[in-house]
Enzyme design. Structure first.
Site, PDB file in Angstrom:
ATOM      1  N   GLU A 176       0.793  -1.224   0.000  1.00 55.47           N
ATOM      2  CA  GLU A 176       0.000   0.000   0.000  1.00 55.47           C
ATOM      3  C   GLU A 176       0.832   1.284   0.000  1.00 55.47           C
ATOM      4  O   GLU A 176       0.771   2.083   0.932  1.00 55.47           O
ATOM      5  CB  GLU A 176      -0.996  -0.027   1.157  1.00 55.47           C
ATOM      6  CG  GLU A 176      -1.903  -1.260   1.058  1.00 55.47           C
ATOM      7  CD  GLU A 176      -3.028  -1.296   2.084  1.00 55.47           C
ATOM      8  OE1 GLU A 176      -2.979  -0.520   3.048  1.00 55.47           O
ATOM      9  OE2 GLU A 176      -3.949  -2.104   1.904  1.00 55.47           O
ATOM     10  N   GLU A 288      -5.494 -10.554  -3.023  1.00 59.85           N
ATOM     11  CA  GLU A 288      -6.328 -10.556  -1.810  1.00 59.85           C
ATOM     12  C   GLU A 288      -7.812 -10.553  -2.178  1.00 59.85           C
ATOM     13  O   GLU A 288      -8.613  -9.812  -1.609  1.00 59.85           O
ATOM     14  CB  GLU A 288      -5.990  -9.339  -0.934  1.00 59.85           C
ATOM     15  CG  GLU A 288      -4.522  -9.265  -0.569  1.00 59.85           C
ATOM     16  CD  GLU A 288      -4.182  -8.151   0.413  1.00 59.85           C
ATOM     17  OE1 GLU A 288      -5.102  -7.589   1.034  1.00 59.85           O
ATOM     18  OE2 GLU A 288      -2.984  -7.850   0.556  1.00 59.85           O
TER      19      GLU A 288
HETATM   20  C1  XIL Z   1      -5.955  -7.301   7.067  1.00 63.21           C
HETATM   21  C2  XIL Z   1      -6.174  -8.526   7.941  1.00 63.21           C
HETATM   22  O1  XIL Z   1      -6.964  -9.475   7.244  1.00 63.21           O
HETATM   23  C3  XIL Z   1      -6.847  -8.104   9.214  1.00 63.21           C
HETATM   24  O2  XIL Z   1      -6.941  -9.207  10.086  1.00 63.21           O
HETATM   25  C4  XIL Z   1      -6.038  -6.980   9.881  1.00 63.21           C
HETATM   26  O3  XIL Z   1      -6.723  -6.500  11.010  1.00 63.21           O
HETATM   27  C5  XIL Z   1      -5.795  -5.830   8.921  1.00 63.21           C
HETATM   28  O4  XIL Z   1      -5.194  -6.332   7.758  1.00 63.21           O
HETATM   29  N1  XIL Z   1      -4.787  -5.159   2.685  1.00 63.21           N
HETATM   30  C6  XIL Z   1      -3.723  -5.952   3.059  1.00 63.21           C
HETATM   31  C7  XIL Z   1      -3.903  -6.979   4.088  1.00 63.21           C
HETATM   32  O5  XIL Z   1      -2.653  -5.857   2.444  1.00 63.21           O
HETATM   33  O6  XIL Z   1      -2.724  -7.193   4.824  1.00 63.21           O
HETATM   34  C8  XIL Z   1      -5.033  -6.613   5.000  1.00 63.21           C
HETATM   35  O7  XIL Z   1      -5.222  -7.674   5.936  1.00 63.21           O
HETATM   36  C9  XIL Z   1      -6.284  -6.340   4.209  1.00 63.21           C
HETATM   37  C10 XIL Z   1      -6.084  -5.170   3.298  1.00 63.21           C
END
Ligand code: XIL
Length: 407
Positions: A176, A288
């Site tokens: 990010e 994701e």
């Molecule tokens: C999320 C997890 O699933 C949660 O458990 C945590 O509280 C926050 O992070 N983008 C990403 C992931 O790159 O690492 C994130 O994962 C979701 C959004």
């Protein structure tokens, strides 16, 4: 206005269950899993698992998992049978592995890697640096001296990569990098950019490259599949990094569909978006994927299946689209049930965004993905590899000087 929570709180009943499951399996390192069915014939998709079909195409099909999920036998079974790649949801993040300086905690991350090795799966290392202050440990946020920041980052990256060097070959080096609050794009303002200046990303990639010159190094971002300004910003960023000789090899498109939901995306536009990255000379992956549905929508499961179909179809058509990973295994555990979406707020729950329902049964979305993989063909040269020998030739430039990047 960062609305995300650093650590997800699970409902009490689920936490109690998780503790009970962990305690029950404490003496058993890995749950037993059943073998995949023999004799996959893509012409008869019922005879194949996702994994068998993905292996045949040379593409990774992955799932993220939470800390307690590997200990649930049905989840372990599903993972090993259906997926050839695993991503820990939080266990490799800096706040998890090094919550305070030097106090390393590898327990859950090790479980991921051991499970993957035991079942012939690959691991996506997620993530070495998260470019958002909300997810950066306080002891790092307190650093103001550039030399100290460089030393801390180098030690964190080198130690993490070294621990898993023989088993993890793909890293989300920076997660990010775009401004979280800006739906039109723009780079994130974070402790690393403030202390090190605009060349911080090039420095971090150079550290990762030095730690393992054969590893695939990725940047990973959210919202680019739905918000054109964010897509353009990410294309510009990756182009700038490449122009400056920074060893970035792939772009992860998170594809959390909390914007756009099951009605999107347009398949052709999504494919073109993937090609915008591969045209820069890098790989692309869907890292994701989850597609929430409204519990009040009687057609939700069907529309969701169709959205999965479009996304996977687009990926398999793009030769350098290497991976499709869902952010979770079953609908029983999804971060979206407690996530407060920017602008939208909380989603109606249960969001049920994954391929398997809350009982671990395959959903219409699963069958849609399976049918796409079964019908697809890709050049035989596209084999999934566990090493990246050609990567070592990418020059490890330390600091970007390209004005598009630094400006
Ligand atoms: C999320 C997890 O699933 C949660 O458990 C945590 O509280 C926050 O992070 N983008 C990403 C992931 O790159 O690492 C994130 O994962 C979701 C959004």
């Amino acid at each position: 206005m960062n609305q995300r929570r650093p650590l997800q709180r699970r409902p009490l009943a689920r936490r109690v269950l998780a503790v009970a499951v962990s305690a029950a399996t404490v003496a058993v390192s890995l749950p037993a899993v059943s073998a995949a069915p023999a004799g996959c014939d893509p012409a008869v998709p019922d005879t194949c698992t996702l994994r068998e079909l993905a292996d045949r195409l040379g593409i990774r099909i992955g799932a993220a998992h939470g800390p307690d999920e590997l200990a649930i036998p049905s989840n372990a079974d599903t993972l090993a049978r259906e997926f050839n790649s695993l991503t820990p949801d939080n266990a490799m993040k800096m706040y998890a592995t090094q919550p305070t300086q030097g106090a390393w905690d590898w327990a859950v991350a090790d479980e991921t890697v051991e499970f993957a090795v035991a079942h012939g799966m690959e691991v996506r290392g997620h993530t070495l640096v998260w470019a958002q202050d909300t997810y950066t440990p306080q002891w790092v946020l307190d650093i103001t001296d550039p030399a100290e920041m460089r030393a801390v980052l180098d030690e964190h990256i080198t130690t993490t990569i070294a621990r898993y060097k023989d088993r993890v070959h793909r890293w989300d080096v920076i997660n990010e990098p775009l401004d979280y609050t800006n739906i039109d794009g723009g780079l994130s303002d974070n402790v690393f950019s403030r202390v090190l200046g605009p060349g911080w990303m090039a420095e971090v990639f150079a550290m990762a490259h030095a730690a393992d010159p054969t590893a695939e190094l990725w940047v990973n971002e959210w919202g680019t599949d739905y918000l054109p300004g964010r897509h353009d910003a990410l294309v510009a960023l990756v182009g700038s990094l490449r122009d400056a000789g920074v060893p970035v090899h792939g772009v992860g498109i998170q594809t959390h569909r909390f914007f756009g939901g099951p009605d999107g995306p347009d398949e052709g536009a999504f494919e073109q978006m993937l090609r915008d990255y591969t045209d820069l000379g890098v790989d692309v992956a869907i890292t994701e994927l989850d597609i929430p549905i409204d519990p009040a929508d009687p057609d939700g499961l069907t529309r969701q299946a169709d959205a999965y179909r479009r996304i996977v179809s687009a990926c398999v058509r793009v030769e350098r689209c290497r991976e499709i990973t869902t952010w979770g295994i079953t609908d029983a555990f999804t971060w979206l049930d407690s996530f407060v979406v920017p602008v939208l707020g909380p989603l109606p729950t249960p969001t049920r965004p994954l391929l398997f329902d809350e009982n671990g049964q395959p959903k219409p979305a699963y069958f849609a993905v399976r049918d796409v993989l079964a019908a697809a063909s890709r050049p035989a040269s596209l084999q999934t590899t566990t090493t990246a020998p050609d990567r070592a030739v990418v020059p490890a430039v330390a600091v970007a000087t390209n004005p598009r990047f630094t400006g």
